[in-house]
Write an enzyme that holds these catalytic residues in place. Structure first.
Site, mmCIF file in Angstrom:
data_model
loop_
_atom_site.group_PDB
_atom_site.id
_atom_site.type_symbol
_atom_site.label_atom_id
_atom_site.label_comp_id
_atom_site.label_asym_id
_atom_site.label_seq_id
_atom_site.Cartn_x
_atom_site.Cartn_y
_atom_site.Cartn_z
ATOM 1 N N GLU A 1 0.807 -1.216 0.000
ATOM 2 C CA GLU A 1 0.000 0.000 0.000
ATOM 3 C C GLU A 1 0.843 1.271 0.000
ATOM 4 O O GLU A 1 0.743 2.112 0.882
ATOM 5 C CB GLU A 1 -0.992 -0.075 1.161
ATOM 6 C CG GLU A 1 -1.835 -1.331 0.993
ATOM 7 C CD GLU A 1 -2.913 -1.528 2.032
ATOM 8 O OE1 GLU A 1 -3.096 -0.646 2.878
ATOM 9 O OE2 GLU A 1 -3.570 -2.578 1.985
ATOM 10 N N HIS B 1 -17.671 -10.266 5.919
ATOM 11 C CA HIS B 1 -16.308 -9.774 6.110
ATOM 12 C C HIS B 1 -15.555 -10.705 7.044
ATOM 13 O O HIS B 1 -16.026 -10.991 8.139
ATOM 14 C CB HIS B 1 -16.330 -8.351 6.693
ATOM 15 C CG HIS B 1 -14.962 -7.741 6.785
ATOM 16 N ND1 HIS B 1 -14.493 -7.131 7.921
ATOM 17 C CD2 HIS B 1 -13.958 -7.674 5.881
ATOM 18 C CE1 HIS B 1 -13.259 -6.694 7.693
ATOM 19 N NE2 HIS B 1 -12.915 -7.016 6.472
ATOM 20 N N GLU C 1 -11.970 -10.513 8.493
ATOM 21 C CA GLU C 1 -10.620 -9.983 8.735
ATOM 22 C C GLU C 1 -9.878 -11.036 9.554
ATOM 23 O O GLU C 1 -10.354 -11.428 10.622
ATOM 24 C CB GLU C 1 -10.702 -8.651 9.495
ATOM 25 C CG GLU C 1 -9.360 -8.110 9.969
ATOM 26 C CD GLU C 1 -8.383 -7.832 8.821
ATOM 27 O OE1 GLU C 1 -8.703 -7.006 7.961
ATOM 28 O OE2 GLU C 1 -7.301 -8.458 8.808
ATOM 29 N N GLU D 1 -5.076 -7.029 1.321
ATOM 30 C CA GLU D 1 -3.701 -7.352 1.730
ATOM 31 C C GLU D 1 -3.208 -8.717 1.248
ATOM 32 O O GLU D 1 -2.446 -9.385 1.959
ATOM 33 C CB GLU D 1 -3.508 -7.256 3.265
ATOM 34 C CG GLU D 1 -3.793 -5.906 3.842
ATOM 35 C CD GLU D 1 -5.270 -5.679 4.135
ATOM 36 O OE1 GLU D 1 -5.948 -6.634 4.518
ATOM 37 O OE2 GLU D 1 -5.725 -4.547 3.959
ATOM 38 N N GLU E 1 -9.097 4.286 0.475
ATOM 39 C CA GLU E 1 -9.204 4.381 1.934
ATOM 40 C C GLU E 1 -8.083 5.213 2.554
ATOM 41 O O GLU E 1 -8.255 5.761 3.636
ATOM 42 C CB GLU E 1 -9.203 2.978 2.545
ATOM 43 C CG GLU E 1 -7.886 2.236 2.353
ATOM 44 C CD GLU E 1 -7.902 0.796 2.862
ATOM 45 O OE1 GLU E 1 -8.970 0.183 2.868
ATOM 46 O OE2 GLU E 1 -6.827 0.308 3.247
HETATM 47 C C1 NOJ Z 1 -7.888 -2.989 5.662
HETATM 48 C C2 NOJ Z 1 -8.804 -3.058 4.493
HETATM 49 O O1 NOJ Z 1 -8.193 -2.564 3.320
HETATM 50 C C3 NOJ Z 1 -10.032 -2.269 4.824
HETATM 51 O O2 NOJ Z 1 -10.888 -2.213 3.708
HETATM 52 C C4 NOJ Z 1 -10.705 -2.891 6.017
HETATM 53 O O3 NOJ Z 1 -11.786 -2.106 6.374
HETATM 54 C C5 NOJ Z 1 -9.748 -2.996 7.199
HETATM 55 N N1 NOJ Z 1 -8.527 -3.590 6.797
HETATM 56 C C6 NOJ Z 1 -10.344 -3.823 8.312
HETATM 57 O O4 NOJ Z 1 -10.442 -5.141 7.911
HETATM 58 CA CA CA Z 2 -5.832 -2.344 2.927
#
Ligand code: NOJ
Ligand code: CA
Length: 706
Positions: free
Chosen positions: A178, A417, A419, A488, A512
């Site tokens: 990034e 989602h 994560e 990522e 973002e």
């Molecule tokens: C990074 C991601 O690019 C973003 O879209 C997400 O909201 C956050 N991580 C949390 O998972």
């Molecule tokens: Ca990201």
């Protein structure tokens, strides 16, 4: 030589054996259109090299090929030619979704088998495919009696360039993608100028001061556009490029594992394709489908459940600091009776999700992404311990069943989602449970994330272990009929041809960054299509309408873009999964501009790259899938510019109504970003479109058949 293809060989090759001093073997191949020429040479001492010309201009000067193994300990760089073979292929295939309805795959192939002349005598083959838009080649390790398991310490593939080209590069990080891009001559590459920005790594992730990531975009002084990347990255680490800043020679620099090894392979094995897309026209680079062509066809038998879509989401609220993913402030926030104490900022509540579902239903947006619905977010960032997400336990204010029913009744899909905070080992163990949960509660798409330092510890986001993990996730999601969007991950290499449910990924600096950090300069979106997007679509999250004063923690933060440019990104940043990233209330302020986002398709029958220059501007027109409507997008960097293009791609003799969403006369990304104008005009295939873009500006046009 294989007799079956002998007649073809005679036409394609010139095999010369010099007898003057000692034997030197040269094999030449021309691309089907004759514009590109590949030369493979074996010197008398056994060195093997390749070189590439485009229209008689030097793309790659003679460059070495080979390997160093750590086990068995051997260097493979001296060979004898055992045999060679050729083939010609010309076929057309239809992607499940994409920028065009069908793709022509036309190339000439040269296959050489080499025998290593150390006492081991290992066999190594190289397969070259020469297209009109570039060259791909891969190494193959055939099954052989004395080599079964082996460990790669280094791949020594070189790309020797003719000069100190202008390059668009980002630092050679093992984990983070990034970064902003730097535009400089190759001689000025210096990755240590950058501080690692996300994904949890530090300087040890950029150990080579002179390494860059691919896709690397370059422009030569004699007018060639050259893009180096890879295709079909499977069971192998990603390739960074070490830049010899004096000699302009790039060398493959593979992402290591915790032991410092690069790849663990077993014969028969093959590497990803090394790709060089080249043309005298920048537009050809963006139009190239070579990387997709080098990937294998879909392995998913039935793909009719895979559907491109637009979505809104419980997301920008958190990115801008106005809401939280977590339900409590600290993992142990509880009252005397042990009840959790909500922080009052949690965004993924049943009521809020319903509001987004209503908005999506009203505007015919297919999906609502919900982040922060599951427990574990109190401790997610940093990821020193792992295992704090289980992907099935909602927070108490998120009602899974109620929302499933509500979304269904409104004809909207909730996007899951997951994560992982880079605990990929944990995700591997929980994937089945996670995807079964999605099947049970009606989720057809998942966004995954890998923020942090990878578990297994010491592994990197772009190493062989993680490359295989991402593919495991895509394959497992496919079994459950779930589309997947990874954040990522390693940067894509066209694997969405093989796994069409792998519908998008991030792997670069998205919109973002304008929310929680400084953002990216206005030329960022004119570079991404030439770099990151060469390997596949990006979940860039366009469509921000409130361009100033949106960040809770920094009132001065602003987007480096006008509103019209945010619309243009739906065309210029191709993705079958496109977010309308802003808050519903910000869209409600500009319903006429939001109309473009409502209408813009995410799947196309045709695409025309009308104008492009990396770092400066891009103008693209695309034809809606199954319809005769066209959509045009144009973006510029920090400079104002005039778009002046012929609409000769329209069907002759037919009238279209064009709705032009352009920058206001005084618009400027810095001072007046939200100024735009909408105009309707009738156009046909003889019309020209002449529109001014503001500094940091853009243009979006819908062209609807009447
Ligand atoms: C990074 C991601 O690019 C973003 O879209 C997400 O909201 C956050 N991580 C949390 O998972
Ligand atoms: Ca990201």
């Amino acid at each position: 030589m294989n007799s079956r293809i002998l007649p073809a060989c005679l036409g394609f090759f010139l095999l010369t054996i010099s007898t003057v001093l000692s034997a030197q073997q040269v094999i030449e191949l021309r691309s089907p259109g004759g514009n590109n020429k590949l030369k493979v040479e074996l010197t008398s001492s056994g060195g093997v090299s390749y070189s590439l010309d485009c229209n008689n201009k030097k793309v790659i000067l003679p460059s070495g090929l080979g390997f160093v193994f750590s086990s068995p300990a051997v260097t493979l760089n001296r060979f004898r030619l055992v045999k060679f073979d050729s083939a010609y292929s010309d076929n057309t295939w239809k992607p499940v979704w994409g920028e065009q309805a069908s793709i022509r795959n036309q190339y000439k192939e040269l296959f050489i088998q080499l025998k290593d002349i150390s006492e081991k005598g290992y066999l190594l083959s190289i397969r070259f495919r020469l297209f009109n838009d570039g060259l791909g080649f891969r190494y193959e390790f055939p099954t052989q009696r004395n080599l079964q398991y082996f460990i790669i310490k280094n791949e020594i593939t070189e790309f020797a360039l003719s000069w100190d080209h202008k390059a668009f590069w980002r630092p050679g990080d093992f984990d983070a993608q990034e970064y902003t891009y730097t535009t400089s001559p190759l001689s000025q590459v210096d990755s240590w100028k950058f501080w690692q920005v996300s994904s949890g790594g530090r300087d040890q992730n950029v150990p080579d001061q002179y390494a860059v990531q691919t896709p690397l975009m370059m422009k030569s002084a004699d007018g060639l556009y050259i893009n180096i990347h890879e295709a079909a990255l499977v069971d192998y680490p990603a390739m960074l490029l070490h830049v010899d800043v004096d000699a302009h020679v790039l060398t493959s620099n593979l992402v290591p594992d915790p032991m410092g090894n690069k790849a663990y392979l077993r014969t028969a094995a093959k590497t990803p394709w090394r790709t060089i897309v080249v043309s005298e026209k920048a537009t050809d680079i963006l139009a190239s489908k070579m990387i997709l062509n080098l990937n294998e066809p879909s392995v998913i038998p039935n793909t009719n459940w895979i559907k491109p879509m637009k979505f809104v989401g419980i997301w920008w609220l958190m990115q801008t600091g106005k809401g939280s993913w977590n339900y409590t402030d600290y993992p142990d926030s509880a009252d005397a009776k042990g009840n959790k104490i909500p922080n009052g900022r949690h965004a993924a509540t049943t009521a809020n999700v319903k509001k987004y579902i209503d908005f999506a239903a009203k505007h015919k947006i297919g999906g609502v992404l919900v982040e922060g619905w599951n427990t574990g977010w109190e401790a997610w960032y940093g990821n020193w311990y792992g295992r704090h997400f289980d992907f099935v336990t909602p927070y108490p204010d998120f009602n899974v069943v109620e929302l499933m029913n509500y979304a269904k009744q409104k004809g909207v899909q909730i996007i899951m989602h997951n994560e992982t905070s880079a605990d990929a080992a944990g995700y591997d163990q929980q994937m089945d449970t996670a995807y079964e949960f999605m099947n049970r509660f009606g989720y057809h798409a998942v966004k995954t994330g890998y923020v942090g330092q990878i578990i297994p510890r010491g592994e990197h986001h772009d190493g062989q272990w993680m490359v295989n993990h991402y593919i495991r996730a895509a394959a497992k999601a496919a079994k459950h009929h779930v589309m997947i969007d990874m954040h990522e991950p390693v940067r894509p290499t066209g694997l969405h041809r093989t796994y069409p449910n792998f519908i998008a990924s991030e792997a670069a600096r998205g919109n973002e960054f304008n929310a929680f950090a400084e953002g990216s300069p206005p030329d960022h979106e004119t570079i991404l299509p030439f770099t990151r997007l060469m390997g596949g679509p990006m979940d860039y999250t366009p469509g921000i309408f409130k361009l100033q004063g949106y960040a809770a923690n920094d009132p001065n933060r602003q987007m480096h873009s006008t509103l019209a440019k945010q619309l243009a990104l739906y065309i210029t940043m191709y993705s079958p999964l496109q977010m309308a990233a802003d808050l519903p209330e910000n869209y409600d302020k500009y319903p006429d501009a939001f109309r473009f986002i409502e209408m813009v398709p995410v799947d196309w029958d045709d695409s025309r790259i009308l104008e492009a220059e990396p770092g400066d501007y891009i103008t693209i027109a695309r034809q809606e899938k199954g319809k005769e409507n066209w959509y045009l997008g144009a973006v510029t960097d920090e400079n104002s510019r005039m778009v002046d293009v012929a609409l000769d791609f329209l069907k002759p003799g037919v009238s279209y109504e064009a709705t032009v969403y352009r920058d206001g006369d005084q618009a400027d990304w810095k001072t007046k970003p939200e100024s735009y104008k909408i105009e309707k005009i009738m156009v046909n295939s003889t019309s020209r479109l002449k529109v001014k873009l503001a500094p940091g500006g853009g243009l979006a046009v819908s062209i609807i058949r009447k």
